[in-house]
Design a protein around this motif. Structure first.
Motif, PDB file in Angstrom:
ATOM      1  N   PRO A 172       0.827  -1.256   0.168  1.00  0.00           N
ATOM      2  CA  PRO A 172       0.076  -0.066   0.035  1.00  0.00           C
ATOM      3  C   PRO A 172       0.619   1.416  -0.089  1.00  0.00           C
ATOM      4  CG  PRO A 172      -1.080  -1.566   1.483  1.00  0.00           C
ATOM      5  CD  PRO A 172       0.110  -2.163   0.768  1.00  0.00           C
ATOM      6  N   VAL A 173       0.339   2.062  -0.868  1.00  0.00           N
ATOM      7  CA  VAL A 173       1.156   3.381  -1.195  1.00  0.00           C
ATOM      8  C   VAL A 173       1.336   4.310   0.044  1.00  0.00           C
ATOM      9  CG1 VAL A 173       0.831   5.652  -2.140  1.00  0.00           C
ATOM     10  CG2 VAL A 173       0.142   3.643  -3.550  1.00  0.00           C
ATOM     11  N   ALA A 174       0.387   4.344   0.926  1.00  0.00           N
ATOM     12  CA  ALA A 174       0.539   5.172   2.028  1.00  0.00           C
ATOM     13  C   ALA A 174       1.798   4.943   2.908  1.00  0.00           C
ATOM     14  CB  ALA A 174      -0.748   5.298   3.036  1.00  0.00           C
ATOM     15  N   PHE A 175       1.990   3.448   3.039  1.00  0.00           N
ATOM     16  CA  PHE A 175       2.858   3.113   4.140  1.00  0.00           C
ATOM     17  C   PHE A 175       4.166   3.105   3.468  1.00  0.00           C
ATOM     18  CE2 PHE A 175      -1.000   1.029   5.431  1.00  0.00           C
ATOM     19  CZ  PHE A 175      -1.253   1.786   6.638  1.00  0.00           C
TER      20      PHE A 175
ATOM     21  N   GLY B 132       5.595   6.690   3.386  1.00  0.00           N
ATOM     22  CA  GLY B 132       6.202   7.171   4.503  1.00  0.00           C
ATOM     23  C   GLY B 132       7.505   6.277   5.193  1.00  0.00           C
TER      24      GLY B 132
ATOM     25  N   PHE C  27     -10.927   9.223   9.272  1.00  0.00           N
ATOM     26  CA  PHE C  27      -9.623   8.631   8.460  1.00  0.00           C
ATOM     27  C   PHE C  27      -8.628   7.931   9.644  1.00  0.00           C
ATOM     28  CE2 PHE C  27      -6.388  11.972   8.850  1.00  0.00           C
ATOM     29  CZ  PHE C  27      -7.358  13.128   8.862  1.00  0.00           C
TER      30      PHE C  27
ATOM     31  N   SER D 160     -11.846   7.783   2.328  1.00  0.00           N
ATOM     32  CA  SER D 160     -11.309   8.894   2.978  1.00  0.00           C
ATOM     33  C   SER D 160     -10.250   8.465   3.604  1.00  0.00           C
ATOM     34  CB  SER D 160     -12.136   9.228   4.159  1.00  0.00           C
ATOM     35  OG  SER D 160     -13.251   9.934   3.479  1.00  0.00           O
ATOM     36  N   SER D 161      -9.989   7.315   4.369  1.00  0.00           N
ATOM     37  CA  SER D 161      -8.999   6.926   4.941  1.00  0.00           C
ATOM     38  C   SER D 161      -7.832   6.574   4.030  1.00  0.00           C
ATOM     39  CB  SER D 161      -9.207   5.342   5.781  1.00  0.00           C
ATOM     40  OG  SER D 161      -8.196   5.179   6.809  1.00  0.00           O
ATOM     41  N   MET D 162      -8.045   5.847   3.002  1.00  0.00           N
ATOM     42  CA  MET D 162      -7.141   5.618   1.956  1.00  0.00           C
ATOM     43  C   MET D 162      -6.434   6.944   1.546  1.00  0.00           C
ATOM     44  SD  MET D 162      -6.936   5.759  -1.670  1.00  0.00           S
ATOM     45  CE  MET D 162      -8.378   5.617  -2.439  1.00  0.00           C
TER      46      MET D 162
ATOM     47  N   LEU E 182       7.244   3.196  10.760  1.00  0.00           N
ATOM     48  CA  LEU E 182       6.512   4.207  10.889  1.00  0.00           C
ATOM     49  C   LEU E 182       5.431   4.442  12.017  1.00  0.00           C
ATOM     50  CD1 LEU E 182       6.490   6.064   8.488  1.00  0.00           C
ATOM     51  CD2 LEU E 182       4.724   4.815   7.277  1.00  0.00           C
TER      52      LEU E 182
ATOM     53  N   PHE F 137      -6.336  10.034   2.824  1.00  0.00           N
ATOM     54  CA  PHE F 137      -5.834  10.826   4.004  1.00  0.00           C
ATOM     55  C   PHE F 137      -4.445  10.061   4.546  1.00  0.00           C
ATOM     56  CE2 PHE F 137      -9.698  13.192   3.660  1.00  0.00           C
ATOM     57  CZ  PHE F 137      -9.050  14.457   3.734  1.00  0.00           C
ATOM     58  N   LEU F 138      -4.574   8.668   4.385  1.00  0.00           N
ATOM     59  CA  LEU F 138      -3.266   8.085   4.908  1.00  0.00           C
ATOM     60  C   LEU F 138      -2.014   8.385   3.976  1.00  0.00           C
ATOM     61  CD1 LEU F 138      -4.541   7.147   7.272  1.00  0.00           C
ATOM     62  CD2 LEU F 138      -2.901   5.215   7.194  1.00  0.00           C
TER      63      LEU F 138
ATOM     64  N   ILE G 148      -0.851  11.577   4.753  1.00  0.00           N
ATOM     65  CA  ILE G 148       0.239  11.607   5.878  1.00  0.00           C
ATOM     66  C   ILE G 148       1.522  10.908   5.629  1.00  0.00           C
ATOM     67  CG2 ILE G 148       0.560  10.501   8.198  1.00  0.00           C
ATOM     68  CD1 ILE G 148      -2.482  10.670   8.677  1.00  0.00           C
TER      69      ILE G 148
ATOM     70  N   HIS H 151      -6.271   0.171   1.104  1.00  0.00           N
ATOM     71  CA  HIS H 151      -5.429   1.173   0.834  1.00  0.00           C
ATOM     72  C   HIS H 151      -4.625   0.877  -0.267  1.00  0.00           C
ATOM     73  CE1 HIS H 151      -5.385   3.200   4.832  1.00  0.00           C
ATOM     74  NE2 HIS H 151      -5.478   2.170   5.457  1.00  0.00           N
ATOM     75  N   VAL H 152      -4.742   2.004  -1.447  1.00  0.00           N
ATOM     76  CA  VAL H 152      -4.594   1.736  -2.559  1.00  0.00           C
ATOM     77  C   VAL H 152      -3.018   1.114  -2.910  1.00  0.00           C
ATOM     78  CG1 VAL H 152      -3.851   3.963  -3.120  1.00  0.00           C
ATOM     79  CG2 VAL H 152      -4.583   2.809  -4.881  1.00  0.00           C
ATOM     80  N   ARG H 153      -2.749   0.306  -3.881  1.00  0.00           N
ATOM     81  CA  ARG H 153      -1.450  -0.258  -4.186  1.00  0.00           C
ATOM     82  C   ARG H 153      -1.067   0.031  -5.613  1.00  0.00           C
ATOM     83  NH1 ARG H 153      -0.244  -4.966  -0.785  1.00  0.00           N
ATOM     84  NH2 ARG H 153      -2.012  -5.681   0.333  1.00  0.00           N
TER      85      ARG H 153
ATOM     86  N   ILE I 188      -3.272  18.082   9.365  1.00  0.00           N
ATOM     87  CA  ILE I 188      -4.095  17.568   8.293  1.00  0.00           C
ATOM     88  C   ILE I 188      -5.446  17.137   8.847  1.00  0.00           C
ATOM     89  CG2 ILE I 188      -4.285  15.341   6.842  1.00  0.00           C
ATOM     90  CD1 ILE I 188      -1.281  15.188   6.659  1.00  0.00           C
TER      91      ILE I 188
ATOM     92  N   ILE J 283       0.666  16.303  11.130  1.00  0.00           N
ATOM     93  CA  ILE J 283      -0.364  15.358  11.141  1.00  0.00           C
ATOM     94  C   ILE J 283      -1.508  15.866  11.651  1.00  0.00           C
ATOM     95  CG2 ILE J 283      -1.255  12.913  11.414  1.00  0.00           C
ATOM     96  CD1 ILE J 283       1.298  11.866  11.276  1.00  0.00           C
TER      97      ILE J 283
END
Lengths: 456, 171
Positions: free
Chosen positions: A21-24, A27, B63, A302-304, B106, A306-307, A310, B76-78, A58, A55
Motif C-alpha cells: 500500500p502506497v501510504a505506508f 512514509g 480517517f 477517505s482513510s485511503m 512508521l 488521507f493516509l 500523511i 489502501h491503494v496499491r 491534516i 499530522i
C-alpha cells in the motif's frame, strides 16, 4: 546532500512498484532514508520531529473536509442507479441518429463526472452498461471503448471534482510559499472555488471536442457507429425530464452555490450528500444495508486518501531535510528556455509518473515540490492547477499503462481485444493534448471565469 | 502453529472491523451536521463555531480510526502494475516485508514522537483557538488519536503479517 533527496524520490517509485500500500511505502521509505542519514550523517533529526503537529494539521484541515462529503454524495448517487436511467433515456433519444449513441454516452459521462466524480467507478459503470449496447448496435469496438474511457475520466476535470479539492488545498499552500519567497508578505490566495471555476470552461470544451470527433467519425465512417433502426420507441418529454432533472438539479445546486460564493465547497458538498440521500430515498433505492454500505465505502476512501497524505508528509519532511526542495528549484530555475521549459519538464514528468501513480499520490507528493517553484516564476495558480489536472487525465488514458484502460479491460467482454481498446483511445489522447496546447496559447480560457466570479 | 497464527489474526481483524464499522457512522453524522449548519446559517442566520469544529473533528476521527479497518479490507491503494500478476507466495512476501520495514517503523516512530506532543496538550489543558469552539478535553482527546492510530494500524499490520506467513507455510 541533495542527490540523496533525488535518490529518495526514485527509491520511493521503485518501492511503490512492489505493490505494498502506497501510504505506508511512501512514509516508510522516507523514514528508512532519514534513519540512514541520522546515523550516517547528512540528515538532521529535527526535520522529522514536527511530524505529529503536521499530522494534526491534516486532521484539522478545513478545506479537505469536503473530500469525504463529496465521496459520500458520489457513492450514494452511484448506488441510486442514476447512471442506468440516464443512459437508457439518452440513448433511446439519440440512438436513431448516426453516432447518436456515442454522443449519448459522452453526455452521460459528463453528467456522472459532475455528480459522482469517481473516475474508476465511472469507467466501470459505463463499461458495464454501455459497452455491450454499443457493440450490439454494431459500433466498432475501438470507437466504443475510446468513448467510454475518455468520458469516464472527465470526473477529474469537471467540477465539483474531489481531485480539484485536493489540488486546491495543495495549490493554495504552494502559492503562499511562492509569494513569501518573493518577499510578498500579504500574499494573494487561491481557493478550491477558483479551481472549480477555472475548470468549468476547459472541461466543457473537452466534452465538445469529444462530440465533434464522434460527429466527424459518424460522417466519414458511418459503419463504425451505425444508427439504430427505427423501432417506434419514443422518449416522452416526461421521461427525459425524470431521468435528467435529479442529477442536473443536484449539480446546479452544488456547483452554483460554490461559484456564486453562497457556500463553501464543504457546505455545498454536505448539502449535495444530503440531497443525494433524499434522491435515493425517493427512488426507493436506499435501504439500511445500503446506507451502511455507503458509510463504510466513504470511510475506506477517505482513510485511503488521507493516509496517503500523511505518508506524503513524512516523505516531504525527509525530502526537504536532504535539501531536495532547493535542488528542484536550482534545477528548474536553470533550465534553458525559462518558464516554458520548466512547465514542459514538470508536465512530462507528471505524465510519465501518471502511468504508475494515481492522481492522489501525484497531488500530494509531486505538486508540493514543484508548484512553489513554478508559481514563483509568475505563473497563474489556477491555470497551473487545471493544466496539471488535464495532463494527468491524459496520462490515465494513454496506452499501455493508463488506469482508465485497466478499468475498462476489467469489465469489457473478451471479444474486445486490448489492442482495440488502445487503438480506440488514441484519438482521445490527441484531443487531450490539443486541449493542453489550446490552454497554453489561450490561458484566458481558464482564468477568465474565476476573475469574473471572484474578481481578479 | 499455523492455525494459532490464523486464530490471532482473526481476532485482530475482528477488532479492526468493529472499530471501522462503528466509526463509519460518523460519515453520516458529518453529512447531517453540515446540512444543519447550512440551514441554521442561511435560514435562521445563526452559526455555532463548536458545531463547525465538530465536523472537522469527526472527519479526523473517520480517517484516523478507520485506517486499520481500511487496511484489513485491503483498500489502501496499491500500485498494482506488478502486484496484480504475482502469485500468492510473492504477494505474501510483499506484505510480510512491507509490514516489517514500513508499517512497524512508521507506526513506532509516530507513536514515540507523539507521546510528548500529546501529553503536553493534556498538561496545558489545551483549548480551541477560536472562542466558542469545542470545550476543554476536546483538543487533547483529538491529539490522543495520534497515539491510537499507530497502535491500531500496527495491530492490523501484525494480522496481515501472520496471515501472509501462514499462507506461505500452506503452499
Amino acid at each position: 546532500m541533495e542527490w540523496v533527496a533525488f535518490l529518495l524520490f526514485f527509491a520511493v517509485i521503485g518501492m511503490l512498484l512492489a505493490g505494498f500500500p502506497v501510504a505506508f511505502s511512501l512514509g516508510g521509505t522516507a523514514l528508512l532514508f532519514a534513519t540512514a542519514g541520522v546515523f550516517g550523517g547528512g540528515f538532521e533529526v529535527a526535520f522529522l520531529s514536527g511530524l505529529p503537529s503536521r499530522i494534526f494539521g491534516i486532521m484539522s484541515n478545513e478545506t479537505l473536509v469536503a473530500v469525504p462529503l463529496f465521496v459520500f454524495m458520489g457513492i450514494t448517487l452511484e448506488r441510486a442507479q442514476i447512471a442506468e436511467d440516464l443512459l437508457d433515456t439518452l440513448s433511446a433519444l439519440f440512438g436513431r441518429l448516426r453516432g447518436g449513441l456515442g454522443i449519448a454516452v459522452t453526455l452521460v459521462g459528463m453528467l456522472l463526472a459532475a455528480s459522482t466524480g469517481i473516475v474508476g467507478a465511472t469507467v466501470v459503470t459505463m463499461g458495464l452498461l454501455s459497452l455491450p449496447t454499443m457493440l450490439k448496435r454494431g459500433y466498432s469496438p475501438e470507437i466504443a471503448s475510446g468513448t467510454i474511457c475518455a468520458s469516464g475520466t472527465l470526473g477529474q476535470i469537471i467540477p465539483p471534482s474531489i481531485i480539484l479539492v485536493m489540488l486546491g488545498d495543495v495549490m493554495s499552500s504552494a502559492y503562499q510559499q511562492a509569494q513569501l519567497q518573493q518577499g510578498i508578505f500579504s500574499p494573494k490566495t487561491v481557493s478550491v472555488g477558483d479551481l472549480f471555476a477555472g475548470a468549468l470552461i476547459p472541461g466543457l470544451l473537452l466534452v465538445l471536442l469529444y462530440m465533434l470527433y464522434l460527429f466527424i467519425v459518424a460522417i466519414v465512417k458511418p459503419s463504425a457507429m451505425p444508427a439504430r433502426p427505427d423501432d417506434g420507441e419514443k422518449v416522452s418529454f416526461a421521461r427525459l425530464i425524470a431521468a435528467i432533472a435529479p442529477p442536473m438539479i443536484l449539480i446546479f445546486a452544488v456547483l452554483g452555490s460554490i461559484l456564486k460564493g453562497l457556500a463553501t465547497p464543504t457546505e455545498a458538498a454536505g448539502v449535495g450528500a444530503a440531497g443525494a440521500m433524499l434522491l435515493a430515498l425517493q427512488r426507493r433505492s436506499l435501504s439500511f444495508a445500503r446506507l451502511q454500505d455507503i458509510m463504510r465505502g466513504t470511510l475506506r476512501i477517505s482513510s485511503m486518501v488521507f493516509l496517503i497524505l500523511i505518508g506524503a508528509s513524512v516523505f516531504s519532511l525527509v525530502f526537504r531535510g536532504y535539501g531536495g526542495d532547493d535542488g528542484v528549484r536550482t534545477l528548474l530555475d536553470n533550465l534553458p528556455g525559462g518558464v516554458f521549459a520548466a512547465v514542459l519538464v514538470v508536465m512530462l514528468l507528471m505524465f510519465v509518473l501518471g502511468f504508475v501513480l494515481d492522481f492522489i499520490e501525484i497531488t500530494f507528493v509531486v505538486v508540493p515540490i514543484v508548484a512553489p517553484v513554478l508559481l514563483a516564476m509568475g505563473l497563474d495558480p489556477v491555470w497551473l492547477g487545471i493544466m496539471i489536472a488535464i495532463n494527468l487525465q491524459t496520462s490515465f488514458l494513454t496506452p499501455p499503462f493508463g488506469f482508465a484502460l485497466f478499468y475498462l479491460r476489467g469489465v469489457a467482454p473478451p471479444s474486445v481485444s486490448t489492442a482495440q481498446i488502445y487503438r480506440g483511445v488514441i484519438p482521445f489522447v490527441a484531443i487531450q493534448l490539443l486541449m493542453l496546447v489550446i490552454l497554453t496559447l489561450f490561458p484566458r480560457l481558464v482564468t477568465w471565469l474565476p476573475e469574473q466570479i471572484y474578481g481578479g | 502453529m499455523s492455525s494459532r497464527m490464523i486464530g490471532v489474526s482473526q481476532h485482530l481483524d475482528a477488532i479492526s472491523i468493529a472499530t471501522g464499522k462503528a466509526t463509519a457512522w460518523l460519515t453520516l453524522l458529518m453529512v447531517i451536521v453540515t446540512f444543519v449548519i447550512v440551514v441554521l446559517r442561511y435560514v435562521f442566520g445563526v452559526g455555532f463555531i463548536w458545531l463547525q469544529e465538530s465536523v472537522i473533528w469527526m472527519h479526523a476521527c473517520v480517517f484516523m480510526l478507520g485506517a486499520a479497518y481500511t487496511l484489513q479490507q485491503d483498500e489502501h491503494v496499491r500500485v498494482d502494475v506488478f502486484y496484480r500478476g504475482m502469485n500468492e507466495r510473492r504477494r505474501a512476501w510483499v506484505n510480510i516485508i512491507g509490514v516489517a520495514i514500513f508499517v512497524f517503523p512508521l507506526c513506532g516512530y509516530l507513536f514515540v514522537e507523539s507521546l510528548d506532543y500529546v501529553s503536553r496538550s493534556w498538561s496545558f489543558k489545551e483549548i480551541s483557538r477560536d472562542t466558542g469552539g469545542l470545550p476543554y478535553p476536546a483538543i487533547p482527546l483529538l491529539k490522543s488519536i495520534l497515539l491510537v492510530m499507530p497502535l491500531t494500524v500496527s495491530l492490523q499490520g501484525l494480522s496481515l503479517m501472520l496471515q501472509s506467513i501462514s499462507s506461505l507455510r500452506r503452499s
